[in-house]
Write a protein that holds these residues in place. Sequence first.
Motif, PDB file in Angstrom:
ATOM      1  N   ALA A 104       0.659  -1.270  -0.072  1.00 47.79           N
ATOM      2  CA  ALA A 104       0.098  -0.194  -0.001  1.00 47.79           C
ATOM      3  C   ALA A 104       0.834   1.344   0.000  1.00 47.79           C
ATOM      4  N   LYS A 105       2.169   1.274   0.546  1.00 50.30           N
ATOM      5  CA  LYS A 105       2.851   2.348   0.523  1.00 50.30           C
ATOM      6  C   LYS A 105       3.594   2.804  -0.807  1.00 50.30           C
ATOM      7  N   LYS A 106       3.377   2.204  -1.662  1.00 50.99           N
ATOM      8  CA  LYS A 106       3.731   2.346  -3.198  1.00 50.99           C
ATOM      9  C   LYS A 106       2.593   3.618  -3.363  1.00 50.99           C
ATOM     10  N   TYR A 107       1.253   3.532  -3.008  1.00 54.75           N
ATOM     11  CA  TYR A 107       0.536   4.022  -3.588  1.00 54.75           C
ATOM     12  C   TYR A 107      -0.408   5.203  -2.745  1.00 54.75           C
ATOM     13  N   CYS A 108       0.051   5.159  -1.459  1.00 53.43           N
ATOM     14  CA  CYS A 108      -0.491   6.080  -0.428  1.00 53.43           C
ATOM     15  C   CYS A 108       0.776   6.353   0.562  1.00 53.43           C
ATOM     16  N   ALA A 109       0.694   7.933   0.634  1.00 56.63           N
ATOM     17  CA  ALA A 109       1.807   8.168   1.650  1.00 56.63           C
ATOM     18  C   ALA A 109       1.643   8.003   3.378  1.00 56.63           C
ATOM     19  N   ASP A 110       0.459   7.652   3.682  1.00 55.40           N
ATOM     20  CA  ASP A 110       0.153   7.498   5.164  1.00 55.40           C
ATOM     21  C   ASP A 110      -0.457   6.094   5.282  1.00 55.40           C
ATOM     22  N   VAL A 111       0.418   5.125   5.692  1.00 55.11           N
ATOM     23  CA  VAL A 111      -0.076   3.814   5.836  1.00 55.11           C
ATOM     24  C   VAL A 111       0.401   3.395   7.147  1.00 55.11           C
ATOM     25  N   ILE A 112      -0.446   2.721   8.108  1.00 62.06           N
ATOM     26  CA  ILE A 112       0.077   2.034   9.175  1.00 62.06           C
ATOM     27  C   ILE A 112      -0.693   0.700   9.292  1.00 62.06           C
ATOM     28  N   THR A 113      -0.368   0.073  10.612  1.00 61.27           N
ATOM     29  CA  THR A 113      -1.056  -1.207  10.595  1.00 61.27           C
ATOM     30  C   THR A 113      -1.489  -1.313  11.792  1.00 61.27           C
ATOM     31  N   GLU A 114      -2.460  -2.275  11.942  1.00 63.26           N
ATOM     32  CA  GLU A 114      -3.150  -2.532  13.104  1.00 63.26           C
ATOM     33  C   GLU A 114      -3.284  -4.149  13.452  1.00 63.26           C
ATOM     34  N   ARG A 115      -3.481  -4.596  14.693  1.00 60.19           N
ATOM     35  CA  ARG A 115      -3.656  -5.966  14.789  1.00 60.19           C
ATOM     36  C   ARG A 115      -4.948  -6.829  14.226  1.00 60.19           C
ATOM     37  N   ASP A 116      -5.889  -6.020  14.207  1.00 57.40           N
ATOM     38  CA  ASP A 116      -7.159  -6.421  13.762  1.00 57.40           C
ATOM     39  C   ASP A 116      -8.163  -5.397  13.439  1.00 57.40           C
ATOM     40  N   ALA A 117      -9.258  -5.688  12.727  1.00 59.00           N
ATOM     41  CA  ALA A 117     -10.184  -4.422  11.975  1.00 59.00           C
ATOM     42  C   ALA A 117     -10.695  -3.701  13.178  1.00 59.00           C
ATOM     43  N   GLU A 118     -11.078  -4.523  14.260  1.00 50.18           N
ATOM     44  CA  GLU A 118     -11.790  -3.780  15.390  1.00 50.18           C
ATOM     45  C   GLU A 118     -10.944  -2.703  16.143  1.00 50.18           C
ATOM     46  N   SER A 119      -9.435  -2.880  16.224  1.00 52.59           N
ATOM     47  CA  SER A 119      -8.625  -2.045  16.697  1.00 52.59           C
ATOM     48  C   SER A 119      -8.529  -0.845  15.736  1.00 52.59           C
ATOM     49  N   ALA A 120      -8.768  -1.155  14.429  1.00 55.70           N
ATOM     50  CA  ALA A 120      -8.674   0.143  13.521  1.00 55.70           C
ATOM     51  C   ALA A 120      -9.762   0.828  13.672  1.00 55.70           C
ATOM     52  N   LEU A 121     -10.766   0.592  14.083  1.00 53.63           N
ATOM     53  CA  LEU A 121     -12.099   1.491  14.137  1.00 53.63           C
ATOM     54  C   LEU A 121     -11.727   2.752  14.809  1.00 53.63           C
TER      55      LEU A 121
END
Length: 353
Positions: free
Chosen positions: A315-332
């Motif tokens: 994703a970093k090839k196409y978007c400047a701001d990319v992070i990770t989270e352990r699961d989708a719930e945490s990403a909310l």
Amino acid sequence: MNQISSYSDAINYLNEKTSLGIKPGLTRIKAALDALGNPQNSFKTIHIAGTNGKGTVAATIANALKNEGYKVGLFTSPWVINEREQIQINGDFISEDDFRNCARTLQITGTDCTEFECITVMAYLYFKAQKVDYAVIECGMGGAGDATNTEKENMSVITSVSLDHTDFLGSTIDEIAEEKSGILRKNGTCVLYNDELAEHFKDKCNKLVTGGITDNLSIVNAVLGELGVSGVNELVRLPARQEKRGGVLLDGGHNVAAAKALAPLIENEVAVIGMMRDKDVEGYISLIAPKCKKIIAVDVSNPRAIKADELAKIAKKYCADVITERDAESALKYKPTLICGSFYMIREIINLL
């Protein structure tokens, strides 16, 4: 495990089968169906294969037949809200009791079927017991080697065909079309979306209906016309197919064709993305990520899933701001406006929205 005696036992029985993964081929399921008297031959079948639109086309055909007064079974996958949504009659989910009973009947055979093969057999058992007039059956993946490809007769429907599941189905459109043509029956009718692929289908059925089919609604109406049923003006809306929920756009589409359909609808999104590694991840991300101002790549609880770190790297090839989270719930907590890339990921959080 011990004999299934509750709905939760049935769910656990299926979950234990998940570790078997995807195993194309019909040996296991045919043995189970033989042991159960081949329930898949107890009703008229409308069998749907294709790369995109299968679920929507299946649900719309089933709803139209119901409105004509028929008793109609519908088998689709994967589930998003509840495991029971995969098996429906006239729009109603199979009950927990019937789900348990079908699982128990299958368990007694001692089958070595995979999870998807098991739920397919359970659908056939339920539809036979409930004496449906029609069953609308959505292929899980492919066609010839798909677990649903066991009935003697059918009307077959092939929705739009594009590259997907290339590890299993082939690396070209022609190879994938050939695999999907495996659901056709010599004495049956096939309704085909991609008329340019007709050579793969024309000699494998009694009648090929093609031409003038430009979208999912027109393929539905072509099928209904062949069945002598009134056409419809709109498609049934399904969960997590370009669905707005709680101000968030949900889309479980997971291939390049799905990304091409989603991309024009989005702009400047905060996106939660999780995917299976057997998809064209780079192809999908290259279309979606440029429309995002922030991407949260997440792990999905499925053995086929790509790790969040690997997804983020792409994703970093196409978007400047990319992070990770352990699961989708945490990403909310990042207040996403878009959640996409996998039905399996969306099912983990849809009820929280």
